[in-house]
Scaffold this active site. Structure first.
Site, PDB file in Angstrom:
ATOM      1  N   LYS A   1       0.844  -1.212   0.000  1.00 37.42           N
ATOM      2  CA  LYS A   1       0.000   0.000   0.000  1.00 37.42           C
ATOM      3  C   LYS A   1       0.872   1.252   0.000  1.00 37.42           C
ATOM      4  CE  LYS A   1      -1.520   1.641   4.080  1.00 37.42           C
ATOM      5  NZ  LYS A   1      -1.264   3.066   4.395  1.00 37.42           N
ATOM      6  N   ASN A   2       1.872   1.279   0.886  1.00 35.85           N
ATOM      7  CA  ASN A   2       2.643   2.512   1.059  1.00 35.85           C
ATOM      8  C   ASN A   2       3.624   2.777  -0.083  1.00 35.85           C
ATOM      9  OD1 ASN A   2       1.222   3.047   3.319  1.00 35.85           O
ATOM     10  ND2 ASN A   2       2.835   2.526   4.769  1.00 35.85           N
TER      11      ASN A   2
ATOM     12  N   ARG B   1      -4.473  10.970   4.583  1.00 39.14           N
ATOM     13  CA  ARG B   1      -3.332  11.857   4.774  1.00 39.14           C
ATOM     14  C   ARG B   1      -2.314  11.749   3.635  1.00 39.14           C
ATOM     15  NH1 ARG B   1       1.015  12.795   6.800  1.00 39.14           N
ATOM     16  NH2 ARG B   1       1.268  14.747   7.899  1.00 39.14           N
TER      17      ARG B   1
ATOM     18  N   CYS C   1      -4.791  13.132  13.147  1.00 36.86           N
ATOM     19  CA  CYS C   1      -4.743  11.697  12.874  1.00 36.86           C
ATOM     20  C   CYS C   1      -4.630  10.985  14.212  1.00 36.86           C
ATOM     21  CB  CYS C   1      -3.522  11.452  11.996  1.00 36.86           C
ATOM     22  SG  CYS C   1      -3.141   9.747  11.754  1.00 36.86           S
TER      23      CYS C   1
ATOM     24  N   ARG D   1       0.498  14.937  13.108  1.00 40.08           N
ATOM     25  CA  ARG D   1       1.241  14.624  11.884  1.00 40.08           C
ATOM     26  C   ARG D   1       1.377  15.879  11.023  1.00 40.08           C
ATOM     27  NH1 ARG D   1      -0.660   9.017   9.443  1.00 40.08           N
ATOM     28  NH2 ARG D   1       1.378   9.173   8.433  1.00 40.08           N
ATOM     29  N   PRO D   2       2.359  16.697  11.352  1.00 35.34           N
ATOM     30  CA  PRO D   2       2.526  17.955  10.616  1.00 35.34           C
ATOM     31  C   PRO D   2       3.035  17.719   9.195  1.00 35.34           C
ATOM     32  CG  PRO D   2       4.317  17.659  12.199  1.00 35.34           C
ATOM     33  CD  PRO D   2       3.403  16.497  12.375  1.00 35.34           C
ATOM     34  N   VAL D   3       2.958  18.766   8.370  1.00 34.32           N
ATOM     35  CA  VAL D   3       3.481  18.666   6.997  1.00 34.32           C
ATOM     36  C   VAL D   3       4.547  19.741   6.760  1.00 34.32           C
ATOM     37  CG1 VAL D   3       1.473  17.536   5.949  1.00 34.32           C
ATOM     38  CG2 VAL D   3       1.554  20.029   6.051  1.00 34.32           C
ATOM     39  N   ASP D   4       5.123  20.253   7.859  1.00 30.91           N
ATOM     40  CA  ASP D   4       6.124  21.326   7.732  1.00 30.91           C
ATOM     41  C   ASP D   4       7.299  20.933   6.842  1.00 30.91           C
ATOM     42  OD1 ASP D   4       6.495  19.527   9.968  1.00 30.91           O
ATOM     43  OD2 ASP D   4       8.276  20.678  10.488  1.00 30.91           O
ATOM     44  N   LEU D   5       7.708  19.662   6.915  1.00 32.59           N
ATOM     45  CA  LEU D   5       8.878  19.254   6.122  1.00 32.59           C
ATOM     46  C   LEU D   5       8.546  19.190   4.626  1.00 32.59           C
ATOM     47  CD1 LEU D   5      10.219  16.528   8.577  1.00 32.59           C
ATOM     48  CD2 LEU D   5      11.273  18.755   8.116  1.00 32.59           C
TER      49      LEU D   5
ATOM     50  N   ASP E   1       5.014   0.816  11.945  1.00 33.97           N
ATOM     51  CA  ASP E   1       3.792   0.196  11.423  1.00 33.97           C
ATOM     52  C   ASP E   1       3.620  -1.266  11.862  1.00 33.97           C
ATOM     53  OD1 ASP E   1       3.134   2.546  10.208  1.00 33.97           O
ATOM     54  OD2 ASP E   1       3.835   1.967   8.218  1.00 33.97           O
TER      55      ASP E   1
ATOM     56  N   ILE F   1       8.787   7.120  16.761  1.00 33.20           N
ATOM     57  CA  ILE F   1       8.358   7.865  15.565  1.00 33.20           C
ATOM     58  C   ILE F   1       6.975   8.484  15.790  1.00 33.20           C
ATOM     59  CG2 ILE F   1       7.826   7.646  13.091  1.00 33.20           C
ATOM     60  CD1 ILE F   1      10.091   5.460  13.094  1.00 33.20           C
TER      61      ILE F   1
ATOM     62  N   ARG G   1      -8.540  -0.085   4.975  1.00 30.59           N
ATOM     63  CA  ARG G   1      -7.715   0.952   4.328  1.00 30.59           C
ATOM     64  C   ARG G   1      -6.401   0.367   3.817  1.00 30.59           C
ATOM     65  NH1 ARG G   1      -7.882   6.717   7.033  1.00 30.59           N
ATOM     66  NH2 ARG G   1      -6.618   6.956   5.181  1.00 30.59           N
TER      67      ARG G   1
HETATM   68  N1  EPU Z   1       6.887  14.649  10.467  1.00 31.95           N
HETATM   69  C1  EPU Z   1       7.099  15.992  10.725  1.00 31.95           C
HETATM   70  N2  EPU Z   1       6.892  16.908   9.716  1.00 31.95           N
HETATM   71  C2  EPU Z   1       6.502  16.526   8.477  1.00 31.95           C
HETATM   72  C3  EPU Z   1       6.294  15.152   8.201  1.00 31.95           C
HETATM   73  C4  EPU Z   1       6.506  14.241   9.223  1.00 31.95           C
HETATM   74  O1  EPU Z   1       7.454  16.357  11.846  1.00 31.95           O
HETATM   75  O2  EPU Z   1       6.328  17.409   7.618  1.00 31.95           O
HETATM   76  C5  EPU Z   1       7.121  13.653  11.539  1.00 31.95           C
HETATM   77  C6  EPU Z   1       5.878  12.795  11.817  1.00 31.95           C
HETATM   78  O3  EPU Z   1       4.974  13.439  12.664  1.00 31.95           O
HETATM   79  C7  EPU Z   1       6.510  11.564  12.425  1.00 31.95           C
HETATM   80  C8  EPU Z   1       7.821  11.420  11.655  1.00 31.95           C
HETATM   81  O4  EPU Z   1       8.072  12.730  11.091  1.00 31.95           O
HETATM   82  O5  EPU Z   1       6.797  11.762  13.783  1.00 31.95           O
HETATM   83  C9  EPU Z   1       7.800  10.399  10.544  1.00 31.95           C
HETATM   84  O6  EPU Z   1       6.627  10.558   9.757  1.00 31.95           O
HETATM   85  P1  EPU Z   1       6.629  10.338   8.186  1.00 31.95           P
HETATM   86  O7  EPU Z   1       6.547  11.647   7.508  1.00 31.95           O
HETATM   87  O8  EPU Z   1       7.763   9.443   7.830  1.00 31.95           O
HETATM   88  O9  EPU Z   1       5.258   9.595   7.973  1.00 31.95           O
HETATM   89  P2  EPU Z   1       4.473   9.556   6.598  1.00 31.95           P
HETATM   90  O10 EPU Z   1       5.438   9.636   5.499  1.00 31.95           O
HETATM   91  O11 EPU Z   1       3.359  10.527   6.633  1.00 31.95           O
HETATM   92  C10 EPU Z   1       4.575   6.983   6.180  1.00 31.95           C
HETATM   93  C11 EPU Z   1       3.605   5.845   6.133  1.00 31.95           C
HETATM   94  C12 EPU Z   1       3.073   5.562   7.525  1.00 31.95           C
HETATM   95  C13 EPU Z   1       4.267   5.237   8.432  1.00 31.95           C
HETATM   96  C14 EPU Z   1       5.275   6.383   8.408  1.00 31.95           C
HETATM   97  C15 EPU Z   1       6.551   6.090   9.190  1.00 31.95           C
HETATM   98  C16 EPU Z   1       2.618   6.015   3.936  1.00 31.95           C
HETATM   99  C17 EPU Z   1       1.427   6.288   3.114  1.00 31.95           C
HETATM  100  N3  EPU Z   1       2.493   6.184   5.245  1.00 31.95           N
HETATM  101  O12 EPU Z   1       3.835   8.113   6.662  1.00 31.95           O
HETATM  102  O13 EPU Z   1       2.249   4.416   7.402  1.00 31.95           O
HETATM  103  O14 EPU Z   1       3.827   5.012   9.748  1.00 31.95           O
HETATM  104  O15 EPU Z   1       5.665   6.664   7.042  1.00 31.95           O
HETATM  105  O16 EPU Z   1       7.193   4.964   8.683  1.00 31.95           O
HETATM  106  O17 EPU Z   1       3.654   5.631   3.415  1.00 31.95           O
HETATM  107  C18 EPU Z   1       0.473   2.974   7.926  1.00 31.95           C
HETATM  108  O18 EPU Z   1       0.687   2.380   6.852  1.00 31.95           O
HETATM  109  O19 EPU Z   1      -0.288   2.511   8.816  1.00 31.95           O
HETATM  110  C19 EPU Z   1       1.124   4.253   8.176  1.00 31.95           C
HETATM  111  C20 EPU Z   1       0.678   5.124   9.088  1.00 31.95           C
END
Ligand code: EPU
Length: 422
Positions: free
Chosen positions: A22-23, A91, A115, A120-124, A309, A331, A401
């Site tokens: 999925k991811n 998301r 969430c 789960r911010p998107v600042d990065l 996960d 994480i 999902r």
């Molecule tokens: N984070 C920030 N700022 C950002 C983005 C992330 O601070 O702009 C933080 C998050 O809050 C978290 C850490 O960075 O503490 C890592 O989050 P990441 O961005 O890696 O998560 P993601 O890319 O949104 C993907 C998977 C998640 C999985 C995480 C971590 C997908 C679609 N989702 O999410 O999968 O938990 O990486 O490995 O690929 C799941 O499948 O159940 C799931 C939640």
């Protein structure tokens, strides 16, 4: 809204195929937008998150056809606005941001909401697009990005408070493929799903090196072409069924896996005393439960560390494993909703901050429980396999999902489960 009845004390035996990831599917489907030509993606799991992504691609103007696991996307002309009513459902829709900005110089996407697994911010993601020269504004809950003269390569560090970001790395890598000049992504995520996306982009004509390491280099090209691709196996689905085999199995074989993606789960299962045997090319794994399993300590970490996960599923396993186990999530430190539900089934778990202290009990007992997020729901199914009586798992849409036909796969292994309307 369906619910799952799991009749406990099941014994699992036999073999199943693991689905495509999925991811990996979600960003790869988003990246088809980078070309005006059609791409064909195979082994896309039939789960609601991939369906949401296809709905978003359609809403952006792409022609989409799906026939079981094969998806054809033809995005000849696209609009830069991702609709709120679709984006709010998932998301991961944030990963259309990079492709839209790179292809049409503009992207308007609703800010994803909160969430259950934590903040789960998107600042990065935003920092990455700004680093490539995009301007970013907030407009009534939407992020509006624009780069009318195109993106420009730069050196960007993607490390956040909790480590690298997976979808943030994906977004930057996708956007950089069509930027002028070279982009260096420092502190990049190195998850197998990032590597699969890079493989897809390279087939499209992108110039990317270093995917799978902490430093990815992307040399921008003028345009990309449509291609065909097979998605990698879902390592989290595989890990979930490995735990099922250890908790309630008598010899479970999982086919279509990749041993090199399952190292952390394998190490913990072996440390806990269970048998994990891969075939010679690492595409099949056989799980045999240990005669005297013991508790372990785990701490989540970016790949190749133990995945967040799979944290909930291993917590379920330790709930019925003799001894004390400590599970820490670095994480997503708030990702412990499954523990309160498992406690209702008789588990002895104390959650403190970002850790759970688990004292293994001999048996759990069935109770009506509520799925809260995807992996938490999977953990409840695993716990229910080891519970006396019939556990009723409500809000099954969470599990739908991300797990393709989980009830059918469990039935195939001999579990006694029933999907019924709630
Ligand atoms: N984070 C920030 N700022 C950002 C983005 C992330 O601070 O702009 C933080 C998050 O809050 C978290 C850490 O960075 O503490 C890592 O989050 P990441 O961005 O890696 O998560 P993601 O890319 O949104 C993907 C998977 C998640 C999985 C995480 C971590 C997908 C679609 N989702 O999410 O999968 O938990 O990486 O490995 O690929 C799941 O499948 O159940 C799931 C939640």
């Amino acid at each position: 809204m369906d619910k799952l009845l799991v009749h406990g004390d099941s014994t699992l035996q036999g073999s199943i195929n693991i689905s495509g990831s999925k991811n990996a599917s979600l960003p790869i489907l988003a990246s088809t937008l980078l070309s005006s030509q059609a791409s064909i993606v195979r082994r896309v799991p039939d789960v609601s998150d991939t369906n949401y992504m296809l709905q978003i691609l359609r809403a952006l103007g792409a022609e989409v056809e799906r026939s079981s696991g094969t998806v054809r996307v033809e995005p000849s002309t696209i609009s830069p606005e991702a609709p709120y009513d679709l984006v709010r459902k998932m998301r991961a829709s944030i990963c259309v941001m990079g492709p839209l900005l790179a292809r049409v110089g503009r992207a308007k996407i609703s800010l994803p909401g909160g969430c259950i697994i934590g903040d789960r911010p998107v600042d990065l993601h935003i920092k990455a697009m700004q680093g490539l020269g995009a301007t970013v504004e907030m407009e009534g809950g939407d992020i509006v990005l624009s780069a009318p003269d195109g993106l420009v390569g730069a050196e960007i560090d993607m490390r956040g408070k909790h480590g690298p970001t997976v979808l943030g790395t994906d977004n930057l890598m996708m956007a950089a493929t069509l930027a002028r000049g070279t982009t260096v992504i420092d502190s990049a995520a190195s998850e197998p799903e990032v590597v699969d996306l890079a493989d897809f982009l390279v087939k499209m004509g992108a110039r990317i090196s270093g995917a799978g390491t902490r430093r990815i280099v992307v040399e921008g090209v003028e345009q990309l072409k449509g291609v065909e691709h097979n998605i990698i196996p879902d390592r989290i689905e595989a890990g979930t069924f490995m735990v099922a085999g250890a908790m309630a199995g008598e010899g479970v074989t999982l086919k279509r896996v990749r041993a090199d993606h399952l190292g952390a789960a394998t190490d913990i299962l072996e440390e806990a005393g269970h048998g994990v045997k891969f075939n010679s090319d690492g595409t099949e794994v056989h799980i045999t439960p240990g005669a005297s399993p013991k508790g372990c300590d785990i701490s989540t970490a970016p790949f190749p560390g133990f995945p967040t996960d799979m944290q909930a599923q291993f917590t379920a396993m330790f709930a019925t494993t003799p001894g004390i186990s400590v599970v820490e999530d670095t994480i997503f430190p708030q990702r412990f909703m499954h523990c309160s539900e498992m406690k209702r089934m008789g588990a002895e778990i104390k959650v403190d901050g970002g850790s759970a202290l688990i004292r293994g009990v001999t048996n759990l007992s069935a109770a009506p429980v509520m799925a809260s997020d995807l992996r938490a729901s999977a953990a409840l199914v695993l716990a229910a396999l080891r519970a006396r009586g019939t556990t009723e798992i409500n809000r099954l849409y969470h599990i739908d999902r991300g797990y393709e036909h989980i009830d059918e796969k469990l039935l195939q292994l001999g579990a006694k489960v029933e999907r019924v309307p709630a």
